[in-house]
Design a protein around this motif. Structure first.
Motif, mmCIF file in Angstrom:
data_model
loop_
_atom_site.group_PDB
_atom_site.id
_atom_site.type_symbol
_atom_site.label_atom_id
_atom_site.label_comp_id
_atom_site.label_asym_id
_atom_site.label_seq_id
_atom_site.Cartn_x
_atom_site.Cartn_y
_atom_site.Cartn_z
ATOM 1 N N THR A 37 0.854 -1.195 0.000
ATOM 2 C CA THR A 37 0.000 0.000 0.000
ATOM 3 C C THR A 37 0.889 1.244 0.000
ATOM 4 O O THR A 37 2.032 1.215 0.473
ATOM 5 N N THR A 43 -3.804 0.565 -3.002
ATOM 6 C CA THR A 43 -3.328 -0.810 -2.826
ATOM 7 C C THR A 43 -2.722 -1.299 -4.144
ATOM 8 O O THR A 43 -3.205 -0.965 -5.229
ATOM 9 N N TYR A 94 -0.929 1.027 -8.576
ATOM 10 C CA TYR A 94 -1.700 1.101 -7.329
ATOM 11 C C TYR A 94 -3.038 1.765 -7.629
ATOM 12 O O TYR A 94 -3.093 2.760 -8.361
#
Length: 190
Positions: free
Chosen positions: A47, A61, A83
């Protein structure tokens, strides 16, 4: 009503704000030591924190990891990480102001304040200080020293009763006269 009023207070009441959300995505190129995606995944963070200039913030994430087949000169591989996540920002609502007014009253005449003269206050302070010092001195002087064990009185030995005088026999020649003397056997003669 013909009386002057003045502003007495202002209250602020914030109205409900809103939270705005959006989907965000960031892509990075990082160096990893393995070209196998499962092994390279342990070398990158799962993360990351996200914030932008519009005030959106949140946590993204790891969604995708792609590793190149070709090694670089230092023996590492280039991995492209992507992400994704939902970020949000708070929008402040309006603020409602309310004004309160109070009538201006003519100032009432203050009651005369009876002040204690400075000399009397100084005298009270000095007497209090003297009593405090006197009390401290008494406490110091009357403080018991270390407790000493009491001596128990030893009983005096009793004097032995005087021994009865021994009867002595006095032998006197028969031709001498003894005045006031007596012998054991001659009690009747004397």
């Amino acid at each position: 009503m013909g009386e002057p009023y003045t502003l007495w207070a202002v209250t602020e009441t914030p109205e409900d704000g809103a939270i705005e959300e959006k989907d965000a995505e960031q892509t990075f190129d990082v160096s990893v030591y393995s070209n196998i995606p499962e092994e390279a995944r342990s070398e990158v963070r799962e993360t990351i924190d996200y914030s932008d200039e519009d005030g959106f913030a949140g946590t993204l994430t790891l969604a995708d990891l792609t590793v190149s087949e070709t090694a670089q000169e230092d023996g590492t591989y280039i991995a492209t990480t992507r992400y994704t996540g939902t970020v949000s920002r708070s929008l402040a609502g309006n603020v409602c102001f309310e004004l309160y007014y109070a009538p201006v009253n003519a100032p009432a005449e203050p009651e005369p304040v009876q002040e204690i003269p400075t000399d009397v206050l100084l005298l009270i302070m000095l007497v209090s200080l003297a009593l405090f010092i006197f009390t401290c001195m008494l406490m110091i002087l009357r403080r018991p020293g270390e407790p000493q064990p009491r001596r128990e009185a030893k009983p005096k030995p009793k004097a032995a009763p005087p021994a009865p005088p021994k009867k002595q026999k006095i032998y006197v020649p028969s031709n001498d006269i003894v005045v006031g003397g007596k012998g054991d056997e001659d009690e009747e003669l004397v």
